[in-house]
Design a protein around this motif. Structure first.
Motif, PDB file in Angstrom:
ATOM      1  N   LEU A   1       0.866  -1.176   0.000  1.00 15.43           N
ATOM      2  CA  LEU A   1       0.000   0.000   0.000  1.00 15.43           C
ATOM      3  C   LEU A   1       0.903   1.227   0.000  1.00 15.43           C
ATOM      4  CD1 LEU A   1      -3.028   0.845   0.145  1.00 15.43           C
ATOM      5  CD2 LEU A   1      -2.656   1.172   2.602  1.00 15.43           C
ATOM      6  N   PHE A   2       0.793   2.027  -1.061  1.00 15.57           N
ATOM      7  CA  PHE A   2       1.636   3.214  -1.224  1.00 15.57           C
ATOM      8  C   PHE A   2       0.889   4.461  -0.762  1.00 15.57           C
ATOM      9  CE2 PHE A   2       3.365   0.205  -4.262  1.00 15.57           C
ATOM     10  CZ  PHE A   2       4.733   0.390  -4.164  1.00 15.57           C
ATOM     11  N   ASN A   3       1.619   5.362  -0.108  1.00 16.01           N
ATOM     12  CA  ASN A   3       1.041   6.632   0.316  1.00 16.01           C
ATOM     13  C   ASN A   3       0.503   7.381  -0.907  1.00 16.01           C
ATOM     14  OD1 ASN A   3       0.476   9.185   1.442  1.00 16.01           O
ATOM     15  ND2 ASN A   3       2.177   9.012   2.882  1.00 16.01           N
ATOM     16  N   GLY A   4      -0.740   7.827  -0.812  1.00 11.57           N
ATOM     17  CA  GLY A   4      -1.339   8.532  -1.934  1.00 11.57           C
ATOM     18  C   GLY A   4      -0.672   9.859  -2.238  1.00 11.57           C
ATOM     19  N   ARG A   5       0.022  10.429  -1.268  1.00 13.84           N
ATOM     20  CA  ARG A   5       0.732  11.688  -1.493  1.00 13.84           C
ATOM     21  C   ARG A   5       2.218  11.403  -1.661  1.00 13.84           C
ATOM     22  NH1 ARG A   5      -0.511  16.582   2.252  1.00 13.84           N
ATOM     23  NH2 ARG A   5       0.237  17.626   0.355  1.00 13.84           N
ATOM     24  N   ALA A   6       2.780  11.914  -2.735  1.00 18.15           N
ATOM     25  CA  ALA A   6       4.219  11.777  -2.927  1.00 18.15           C
ATOM     26  C   ALA A   6       4.949  12.666  -1.936  1.00 18.15           C
ATOM     27  CB  ALA A   6       4.598  12.159  -4.359  1.00 18.15           C
ATOM     28  N   GLN A   7       6.183  12.327  -1.631  1.00 12.25           N
ATOM     29  CA  GLN A   7       7.002  13.197  -0.803  1.00 12.25           C
ATOM     30  C   GLN A   7       8.242  13.612  -1.585  1.00 12.25           C
ATOM     31  OE1 GLN A   7       8.176  10.789   2.686  1.00 12.25           O
ATOM     32  NE2 GLN A   7      10.264  10.915   1.931  1.00 12.25           N
ATOM     33  N   THR A   8       8.711  14.806  -1.329  1.00  9.49           N
ATOM     34  CA  THR A   8       9.891  15.328  -2.006  1.00  9.49           C
ATOM     35  C   THR A   8      10.905  15.816  -0.980  1.00  9.49           C
ATOM     36  OG1 THR A   8      10.722  16.992  -3.557  1.00  9.49           O
ATOM     37  CG2 THR A   8       8.811  17.622  -2.233  1.00  9.49           C
ATOM     38  N   GLY A   9      12.166  15.597  -1.299  1.00  5.90           N
ATOM     39  CA  GLY A   9      13.245  16.118  -0.462  1.00  5.90           C
ATOM     40  C   GLY A   9      13.972  17.256  -1.137  1.00  5.90           C
ATOM     41  N   ALA A  10      13.298  17.893  -2.111  1.00  8.96           N
ATOM     42  CA  ALA A  10      13.965  18.921  -2.930  1.00  8.96           C
ATOM     43  C   ALA A  10      14.541  20.044  -2.083  1.00  8.96           C
ATOM     44  CB  ALA A  10      12.984  19.473  -3.963  1.00  8.96           C
ATOM     45  N   ARG A  11      13.813  20.455  -1.028  1.00  8.13           N
ATOM     46  CA  ARG A  11      14.281  21.586  -0.217  1.00  8.13           C
ATOM     47  C   ARG A  11      15.635  21.313   0.425  1.00  8.13           C
ATOM     48  NH1 ARG A  11      13.215  23.662   5.157  1.00  8.13           N
ATOM     49  NH2 ARG A  11      11.841  21.904   5.639  1.00  8.13           N
ATOM     50  N   PHE A  12      15.945  20.012   0.642  1.00  4.93           N
ATOM     51  CA  PHE A  12      17.191  19.653   1.331  1.00  4.93           C
ATOM     52  C   PHE A  12      18.321  19.307   0.357  1.00  4.93           C
ATOM     53  CE2 PHE A  12      13.448  18.197   3.738  1.00  4.93           C
ATOM     54  CZ  PHE A  12      13.505  19.114   4.766  1.00  4.93           C
ATOM     55  N   PHE A  13      18.026  19.421  -0.949  1.00  5.62           N
ATOM     56  CA  PHE A  13      19.019  19.047  -1.953  1.00  5.62           C
ATOM     57  C   PHE A  13      20.338  19.810  -1.786  1.00  5.62           C
ATOM     58  CE2 PHE A  13      20.796  19.770  -6.257  1.00  5.62           C
ATOM     59  CZ  PHE A  13      21.170  18.456  -6.541  1.00  5.62           C
ATOM     60  N   PRO A  14      20.336  21.123  -1.592  1.00  9.71           N
ATOM     61  CA  PRO A  14      21.624  21.809  -1.432  1.00  9.71           C
ATOM     62  C   PRO A  14      22.443  21.303  -0.246  1.00  9.71           C
ATOM     63  CG  PRO A  14      19.890  23.387  -1.891  1.00  9.71           C
ATOM     64  CD  PRO A  14      19.210  22.078  -1.623  1.00  9.71           C
ATOM     65  N   ALA A  15      21.791  21.037   0.883  1.00  3.50           N
ATOM     66  CA  ALA A  15      22.518  20.546   2.058  1.00  3.50           C
ATOM     67  C   ALA A  15      23.084  19.159   1.803  1.00  3.50           C
ATOM     68  CB  ALA A  15      21.600  20.529   3.282  1.00  3.50           C
ATOM     69  N   LEU A  16      22.365  18.336   1.062  1.00  2.30           N
ATOM     70  CA  LEU A  16      22.831  16.981   0.768  1.00  2.30           C
ATOM     71  C   LEU A  16      24.031  17.010  -0.165  1.00  2.30           C
ATOM     72  CD1 LEU A  16      19.296  15.385   0.354  1.00  2.30           C
ATOM     73  CD2 LEU A  16      20.951  14.816   2.154  1.00  2.30           C
ATOM     74  N   VAL A  17      23.976  17.884  -1.162  1.00  2.00           N
ATOM     75  CA  VAL A  17      25.111  18.019  -2.078  1.00  2.00           C
ATOM     76  C   VAL A  17      26.321  18.567  -1.333  1.00  2.00           C
ATOM     77  CG1 VAL A  17      25.961  19.245  -4.114  1.00  2.00           C
ATOM     78  CG2 VAL A  17      23.666  18.246  -4.124  1.00  2.00           C
ATOM     79  N   ALA A  18      26.092  19.530  -0.452  1.00  2.00           N
ATOM     80  CA  ALA A  18      27.198  20.091   0.328  1.00  2.00           C
ATOM     81  C   ALA A  18      27.829  19.039   1.228  1.00  2.00           C
ATOM     82  CB  ALA A  18      26.695  21.268   1.164  1.00  2.00           C
ATOM     83  N   ALA A  19      27.036  18.055   1.649  1.00  2.00           N
ATOM     84  CA  ALA A  19      27.571  16.975   2.494  1.00  2.00           C
ATOM     85  C   ALA A  19      28.296  15.915   1.683  1.00  2.00           C
ATOM     86  CB  ALA A  19      26.423  16.329   3.274  1.00  2.00           C
ATOM     87  N   GLY A  20      28.295  16.036   0.352  1.00  2.96           N
ATOM     88  CA  GLY A  20      29.037  15.106  -0.493  1.00  2.96           C
ATOM     89  C   GLY A  20      28.196  14.084  -1.211  1.00  2.96           C
ATOM     90  N   LEU A  21      26.882  14.071  -0.980  1.00  2.00           N
ATOM     91  CA  LEU A  21      26.036  13.083  -1.641  1.00  2.00           C
ATOM     92  C   LEU A  21      25.871  13.439  -3.108  1.00  2.00           C
ATOM     93  CD1 LEU A  21      24.298  10.544  -1.061  1.00  2.00           C
ATOM     94  CD2 LEU A  21      22.341  12.072  -0.802  1.00  2.00           C
ATOM     95  N   ARG A  22      26.016  12.434  -3.977  1.00  2.00           N
ATOM     96  CA  ARG A  22      25.905  12.676  -5.418  1.00  2.00           C
ATOM     97  C   ARG A  22      24.870  11.780  -6.101  1.00  2.00           C
ATOM     98  NH1 ARG A  22      27.960  16.381  -3.765  1.00  2.00           N
ATOM     99  NH2 ARG A  22      29.844  17.486  -4.426  1.00  2.00           N
ATOM    100  N   HIS A  23      24.380  10.779  -5.441  1.00  2.00           N
ATOM    101  CA  HIS A  23      23.436   9.850  -6.071  1.00  2.00           C
ATOM    102  C   HIS A  23      22.044  10.055  -5.484  1.00  2.00           C
ATOM    103  CE1 HIS A  23      26.200   7.396  -8.487  1.00  2.00           C
ATOM    104  NE2 HIS A  23      27.091   7.706  -7.556  1.00  2.00           N
TER     105      HIS A  23
END
Length: 823
Positions: free
Chosen positions: A747-769
């Motif tokens: 059973l999948f949540n009917g609402r999608a979730q996005t982590g777009a707002r945290f993308f800059p912090a994740l890239v700054a931490a070294g995450l690339r994938h």
């Protein structure tokens, strides 16, 4: 059979522990305030541990501590401290979910047994073999979804002793794989905070139309497990431990259930024990039940597991109302069922098929001339709502509760005596020497007679005479277990001297300090962390992978020139076509997803994936890690379902399974993700940036149960292949239901979730994938969503724009979801 099966009972507090011991448990399992999957139980404190373990061991009972939750990076030091306290208190075993914590326990507290929790999702021999590669286990607690036949396929004896649940509440989702509480309310089941969304009502929406199911609304609420009749078969299958669920239950529940299963196990072993009676079965149902079922142990029968009519405690069925007046009723009992006795004070509930929050119940006032009479004022019943045809259930029996309470409170708990092993030496003219050994004393204790042995003229000291005299240990805490007679020649010693020697031996053993509890090693959590390393991907551009669940979505990903594409199709026979389409787009590499669960005999699904010849595989369970371990020709990514929440777990899986990357657990919020990226090389990880969270992943098939007249995939007609199905929750949200190749439902949540707002912090931490997951989008919606995230990764769109843009292509919008949650 070379072993004695263990009966393992739950204890949420001191009273439950005493009740379990009184009722015949061989061991109890309990939690501490942190790192246990029942945080709502009273639980025990660190200060309780020494006294609790002394109490248990004095009565010959073992104590197991549950540390069966995921451990976040910032909690590793606290977990280490708890491991040391557990070892110092003499705890017998740890029950652990997190693979990194299990490695810590093995290294820091090696003398404490290690039991793999059911939250580790051990569903096949291959999965167990993989864990055994990481560290030795003393016990493996199997998933509750396995049948007797499937348990038997683990082998006899299994490589690791097996434990199964035999009684109590059933989770509808696989333990360790339920993200419902996390997704809907930031209360993770993997953190001991289950909100029990499975016990809530849902509506079934098929092809956009709400189905008229009448009183059937609890579509995901299983009945409770009662495997008392399966005990002989489980023993024959080689199961070593029988586990009762219920750390949130009362001491009366613990006592009642434990003593019934004590009888069942003893009877199965051929001991002189009375057979299980109707009274025993009544006690099981009355102390707590939502209806009792053998669960999956007898094989697949979906409607028998989840009938959908209620999600609360019910108790025994009493019958149907035939006559109802103001203040009293008559009922027609079921013809083929023994109806439990009714008496004044018993509690009942009226089941009128209505909203369960509005249903009525009361205590019986009196019974006269087959009429059940309720007090018109104090019962609180609106008799205008009581009519013939309404069914009746018995919900409480105060007399039974009182009897059980007296049983465990008044039980004379006999401390287990310490076994003495005696060696007797000497010869005529020399003193007699007794050397006594016990399991708890650090060294043997020796006593010597004050007079020499004399040659025997008539009755020499035989093993029988010495056993009789030296074994008179009366009210002491010792019992003579063995006697090794090494006297030379025929010897005699006065009985009075033998008695004196016995008393001196007992006094000496009692004064000896007990063997100290196992101590922890000098290993620390820092010794187990991966070494600090420069992030090799620091200057690389972010990479977006896309997971597709249809060929339309695959075409959208190929058209968007996505470099890594994961395919997760319900029918893996379509994988070959997916690989062929991807071969025409050389810029894309295609990876095929394994099923999330693999049970015994299901590795054929993995071979089907291999025959499709993909570039890589998305591995979702421990069995697939074992199967593909030596396939270095494939790129291998571990998925979210492996529950990677800390650097030690990541290091174990990456090295042993030879993975390219690991998907970060969906239980982590943004702060915990950043902690993980700081504790291990970011190049190890991939993060799902957009998805419909998979809430429940379950063996229970809603399609079969509520959309067919069948009982399994063999006769259900496969409605999952011809209908689009959603479940509507209490707030009106629709959630998509899908089946996989093994007929398991997600059973999948009917609402999608996005982590777009945290993308800059994740890239700054070294995450690339990063990953984008589709659910049921068509080509156009998939293309639009993909373009937005590609714009984010390429710096053409701002993070704050994504939620609004993606919402335009999603019928139900998006939320920041679990990444934004704060605990």
């Amino acid at each position: 059979m070379a072993y004695s099966p263990e009966l393992l009972s739950p204890a949420g507090n001191w009273d439950c522990a005493r009740a379990a011991v009184a009722a015949g448990a061989d061991a109890i399992f309990f939690g501490l305030p942190a790192f246990n999957a029942r945080l709502r139980a009273d639980n025990f404190t660190d200060a309780d541990l020494p006294e609790l373990m002394e109490f248990l061991h004095r009565h010959g009972v073992k104590g197991f501590v549950t540390m069966n939750t995921l451990i976040f990076t910032g909690e590793l030091s606290a977990a280490e401290e708890q491991l040391r306290k557990v070892a110092a208190a003499g705890v017998d075993a740890l029950i652990i979910q997190d693979l990194g914590l299990a490695r810590m326990a093995r290294e820091i507290a090696p003398q404490v047994e290690l039991h793999a929790s059911t939250q580790m999702t051990l569903t096949s021999p291959e999965g167990l073999h993989f864990v055994e590669r990481l560290f030795p286990l003393e016990r493996a607690v199997l998933a509750r979804e396995l049948s007797l036949k499937e348990i038997d396929r683990f082998g006899q004896p299994a490589s690791t002793p097996l434990e199964v649940f035999v009684h109590g509440a059933l989770c509808v989702a696989y333990s360790g794989q339920c993200l419902t509480s996390e997704s809907l309310g930031q209360r993770s089941a993997n953190r001991g905070e289950c909100a029990q969304a499975c016990r809530m009502p849902y509506e079934l929406v098929v092809d956009g139309e709400t189905q008229p199911l009448g009183e059937v609304r609890y579509l995901l609420s299983p009945q409770d497990l009662a495997a008392v009749d399966q005990i002989p078969g489980l023993i024959q299958a080689g199961v070593r431990s029988f586990k009762i669920e219920g750390r949130l239950k009362s001491p009366e529940y613990v006592a009642a259930v434990t003593r019934v299963y004590r009888k069942a196990i003893d009877a199965a072993l051929g001991k002189p024990t009375p057979a299980i009676t109707a009274t025993d079965r009544y006690a099981l149902e009355m102390t707590f039940s939502r209806g009792l079922t053998p669960g999956w142990l007898s094989g697949t029968n979906h409607p028998a597991l989840t009938h959908g009519r209620f999600g609360k405690k019910r108790g025994p069925f009493l019958g149907t109302i035939t006559e109802a007046q103001n203040g009293w009723i008559r009922i027609d009992p079921p013809p083929s069922q023994q109806v439990p006795p009714l008496k004044a004070g018993d509690g009942i509930v009226f089941d009128a098929g209505e909203n369960r929050d509005l249903e009525q119940g009361a205590a019986i006032w009196k019974i006269e001339n087959d009429r059940i009479i309720f007090h018109r004022t104090y019962s609180g019943i609106n008799f205008d709502r009581i009519r013939p045809g309404v069914t009746l259930y018995k919900t409480s029996d105060p007399a039974l509760q009182s009897e059980i309470r007296r049983f465990w409170q008044n039980a004379k708990l006999t401390p287990q005596k310490t076994a003495i092993h005696l060696t007797v030496t000497g010869c005529p003219g020399q003193p007699l020497t007794l050397l006594g050994r016990t399991a708890h004393a650090p060294r043997p204790f020796e006593v010597i007679s004050s007079v020499p042995l004399q040659p025997a003229s008539k009755h020499s000291l035989s093993a029988e005479i010495l056993t009789r005299q030296l074994g008179r240990l009366g009210d002491t805490s010792f019992e003579l277990k063995t006697l090794d007679l090494q006297l030379q020649g025929d010897c005699h010693l006065p009985v009075s001297e033998l008695n004196r020697l016995r008393r001196e031996l007992v006094a000496g053993l009692e004064s000896e300090p007990a063997t100290p509890a196992p101590t922890a090693t000098s290993v620390t959590v820092h010794d187990l962390l991966p070494p600090a390393a420069a992030n090799a991907a620091a200057d690389a551009s972010p990479h977006l992978a896309v997971l597709c669940r249809s060929l339309d979505q695959l075409d959208a990903a190929l058209a968007g020139k996505v470099g890594t594409i994961y395919c997760d199709f319900e029918d893996p026979r379509r994988y070959k076509e997916a690989v062929a389409r991807a071969a025409e787009a050389p810029a894309s590499r295609i990876h095929l997803a394994t099923p999330r669960i693999l049970k015994p005999g299901e590795t054929g699904y993995l071979k089907l994936i291999e025959r499709a010849a993909p570039d890589g595989v998305l591995l979702r369970n421990l069995a697939s890690l074992e199967h593909y371990r030596d396939r270095d020709d494939l790129e291998k990514t571990g998925d979210f379902s492996l529950n990677v929440a800390n650097p030690i777990t990541a290091k174990l899986l990456l090295e042993e399974a030879r993975l390219s990357r690991l998907t970060i657990s969906y239980d982590l919020n943004i702060g915990q993700v950043l902690d993980l990226l700081q504790g291990a090389p970011p190049s190890w990880f991939e993060l799902t940036l957009h998805q419909h969270m998979p809430l429940f992943h379950m063996e229970h098939c809603v399609f079969c149960t509520f959309m067919s007249s069948g009982t399994s995939y063999k006769d259900c007609g496969r409605p999952c292949e011809s209908h689009v199905v959603h479940l509507r929750d209490r707030v009106g949200q629709l959630h998509r239901l899908q089946a996989d190749v093994g007929c398991r439902n997600t059973l999948f949540n009917g609402r999608a979730q996005t982590g777009a707002r945290f993308f800059p912090a994740l890239v700054a931490a070294g995450l690339r994938h990063f990953r984008l997951e589709f659910l049921d989008e068509d080509f156009a919606a998939a293309e639009t969503t993909l373009q937005n995230y590609q714009g984010l990764l390429q710096g053409q769109l701002q993070p704050e724009d994504i939620a609004l843009r993606v919402a335009a292509s999603e019928k139900l919008g998006v939320t920041e979801g679990t990444l934004a949650s704060v605990r």
